[in-house]
Design a protein around this motif. Structure first.
Motif, PDB file in Angstrom:
ATOM      1  N   GLU A 203       0.741  -0.958  -0.170  1.00  0.00           N
ATOM      2  CA  GLU A 203       0.036   0.098  -0.219  1.00  0.00           C
ATOM      3  C   GLU A 203       0.861   1.162   0.029  1.00  0.00           C
ATOM      4  O   GLU A 203       0.679   2.303  -0.790  1.00  0.00           O
ATOM      5  CB  GLU A 203      -1.039   0.108   1.351  1.00  0.00           C
ATOM      6  CG  GLU A 203      -1.997  -1.133   1.238  1.00  0.00           C
ATOM      7  CD  GLU A 203      -2.737  -1.155   2.519  1.00  0.00           C
ATOM      8  OE1 GLU A 203      -3.960  -1.252   2.364  1.00  0.00           O
ATOM      9  OE2 GLU A 203      -2.216  -0.898   3.693  1.00  0.00           O
ATOM     10  N   LYS A 235      -8.428   5.699   1.220  1.00  0.00           N
ATOM     11  CA  LYS A 235      -8.642   5.385   2.279  1.00  0.00           C
ATOM     12  C   LYS A 235      -9.366   6.432   3.214  1.00  0.00           C
ATOM     13  O   LYS A 235      -9.216   7.397   2.814  1.00  0.00           O
ATOM     14  CB  LYS A 235      -7.526   4.952   3.029  1.00  0.00           C
ATOM     15  CG  LYS A 235      -6.708   3.534   2.775  1.00  0.00           C
ATOM     16  CD  LYS A 235      -5.566   3.334   3.491  1.00  0.00           C
ATOM     17  CE  LYS A 235      -4.674   1.880   3.255  1.00  0.00           C
ATOM     18  NZ  LYS A 235      -5.743   0.699   3.445  1.00  0.00           N
ATOM     19  N   TYR A 269      -7.430  -1.383   7.694  1.00  0.00           N
ATOM     20  CA  TYR A 269      -7.282  -0.903   6.186  1.00  0.00           C
ATOM     21  C   TYR A 269      -8.205   0.093   5.824  1.00  0.00           C
ATOM     22  O   TYR A 269      -7.365   1.057   5.093  1.00  0.00           O
ATOM     23  CB  TYR A 269      -7.878  -2.317   5.500  1.00  0.00           C
ATOM     24  CG  TYR A 269      -6.657  -3.384   5.494  1.00  0.00           C
ATOM     25  CD1 TYR A 269      -5.732  -3.415   4.574  1.00  0.00           C
ATOM     26  CD2 TYR A 269      -6.975  -4.328   6.330  1.00  0.00           C
ATOM     27  CE1 TYR A 269      -4.557  -4.243   4.675  1.00  0.00           C
ATOM     28  CE2 TYR A 269      -5.955  -5.682   6.551  1.00  0.00           C
ATOM     29  CZ  TYR A 269      -4.899  -5.530   5.709  1.00  0.00           C
ATOM     30  OH  TYR A 269      -3.913  -6.331   5.433  1.00  0.00           O
ATOM     31  N   ASN A 271     -10.203   1.064   3.828  1.00  0.00           N
ATOM     32  CA  ASN A 271     -10.552   1.514   2.633  1.00  0.00           C
ATOM     33  C   ASN A 271     -12.077   2.012   2.478  1.00  0.00           C
ATOM     34  O   ASN A 271     -12.966   1.581   3.113  1.00  0.00           O
ATOM     35  CB  ASN A 271     -10.434   0.172   1.607  1.00  0.00           C
ATOM     36  CG  ASN A 271      -9.113  -0.328   1.583  1.00  0.00           C
ATOM     37  OD1 ASN A 271      -7.981   0.499   1.642  1.00  0.00           O
ATOM     38  ND2 ASN A 271      -8.896  -1.614   1.761  1.00  0.00           N
ATOM     39  N   TYR A 315      -6.013  -5.970  -2.739  1.00  0.00           N
ATOM     40  CA  TYR A 315      -6.743  -6.532  -1.661  1.00  0.00           C
ATOM     41  C   TYR A 315      -7.678  -7.833  -2.266  1.00  0.00           C
ATOM     42  O   TYR A 315      -8.575  -8.419  -1.991  1.00  0.00           O
ATOM     43  CB  TYR A 315      -7.877  -5.581  -1.158  1.00  0.00           C
ATOM     44  CG  TYR A 315      -7.505  -4.181  -0.736  1.00  0.00           C
ATOM     45  CD1 TYR A 315      -6.496  -4.285   0.505  1.00  0.00           C
ATOM     46  CD2 TYR A 315      -7.272  -3.280  -1.425  1.00  0.00           C
ATOM     47  CE1 TYR A 315      -5.903  -3.061   0.762  1.00  0.00           C
ATOM     48  CE2 TYR A 315      -6.548  -1.865  -1.029  1.00  0.00           C
ATOM     49  CZ  TYR A 315      -5.932  -1.859   0.149  1.00  0.00           C
ATOM     50  OH  TYR A 315      -5.179  -0.911   0.381  1.00  0.00           O
TER      51      TYR A 315
END
Length: 324
Positions: A203, A235, A269, A271, A315
């Motif tokens: 990332e 994100k 994460y 996202n 992902y």
């Protein structure tokens, strides 16, 4: 007497990009050669007419990282912030962040890398050319902005420290100084300071991730994370840690501030995903600033904030409802 010196990595006013040209997107899209020839002619703009208080930055336009969406007015960008080190109100950072000194500034680099150490900000940034990127940065409170950031690709910044094969994650830490940051000395705070964030290495090395050093052509205001903040545009906003003083490469996944504070609400994460609601509100829509009671300016949230083509592969095979 206090004398504030200009950072060695900032430009004199004589080399500032003229504001009318800066705001004309079509001129920016002509390519790097045209940008160099037409935008950086000296002596065209006085300091008084610049939109942001700070030092001017030379940067290259990056059209493929830009958007044609209307930019958020400067007043919203610098007056409506989350920076709990200065208070929980949206206006607190603009009101109190001036109490923080950002010059001189240094960043400690440690962990699984070949070049650990303490780096002065100017030494950290000197090898890099700045790039102007206009992103939609959406935050978890369901408000979003379109900001003309000036930054350095995170991959370029991290590679100079020579991370080893054991570096699976990169950890970031915000300044901890209660004397300068009144939110850190508040007895009502539930955050275990300092603020902590982290990314998986793939990332961090993605072409969209960058370290912001400015906005609207000038160095970052304190309330926006001066002098160095992370921006990860696919994100939620709380991943974009501000006023960074530590970077650590590590094999184990780091714990992050909001994950530790409310693990049922904020995962590692983070996202942007309209298919997964926050426990206390829907994330299917976002509110673009400026926004008012009679014109709330709501719009549909896009998965990965619209950057799925660039990041969805990171992902693959993951359950993004569980690994949120």
């Amino acid at each position: 007497m206090f004398i504030k010196k200009r950072p060695s990595w900032a430009l004199p006013w004589s080399e500032v990009t003229p504001e009318p040209i800066f705001r004309d997107r079509r001129r920016f899209m002509v390519g790097s050669a045209g940008v160099a020839a037409s935008l950086f002619a000296p002596g065209l703009l006085s300091a008084a007419s610049l939109p942001v208080s700070g030092q001017a930055l030379m940067s290259d336009r990056m059209p493929r990282f830009s958007t044609d969406e209307k930019q958020t007015p400067l007043d919203d960008v610098v007056r409506y912030n989350n920076f709990y080190e200065f208070g929980t109100g949206k206006g607190d950072p603009a009101r109190y962040a001036g109490e923080m000194s950002v010059d001189p500034w240094s960043v400690t680099v440690e962990g699984a890398c070949g070049k650990p150490g303490q780096y002065a900000l100017e030494d950290l940034l000197k090898p890099h050319n700045y790039e102007e990127r206009i992103y939609r940065l959406r935050c978890v409170e369901a408000w979003s902005m379109v900001i003309p950031w000036v930054g350095v690709p995170l991959a370029d910044l991290l590679e100079q420290f020579e991370p080893t094969g054991k570096a699976k994650y990169v950890y970031f830490e915000t300044l901890h100084d209660p004397e300068q940051m009144r939110g850190q000395r508040s007895r009502f705070s539930t955050i275990d300071w300092p603020y902590q964030e982290g990314l998986r290495m793939d990332e961090a090395m993605n072409e969209l991730s960058f370290m912001a050093v400015g906005l609207y052509g000038k160095t970052l205001p304190n309330q926006n994370g001066a002098p160095l903040r992370l921006v990860v545009p696919w994100k939620y906003g709380f991943k974009s840690i501000k006023s960074i003083v530590k970077i650590r490469f590590q094999e184990e996944r780091p714990k992050t501030t909001w994950e530790m504070l409310a693990p049922d609400e904020y995962g590692f994460y983070a996202n942007v995903n309209p298919e997964v609601d926050h426990p206390r509100w829907s994330q299917k829509r976002e509110r673009r600033l400026p926004s008012g009671l009679l014109s709330p300016n709501w719009r549909e949230t896009q998965k990965f904030n619209g950057y799925g083509e660039q990041v969805a592969h990171l992902y693959k095979g993951m359950d993004l409802r569980k690994q949120y």
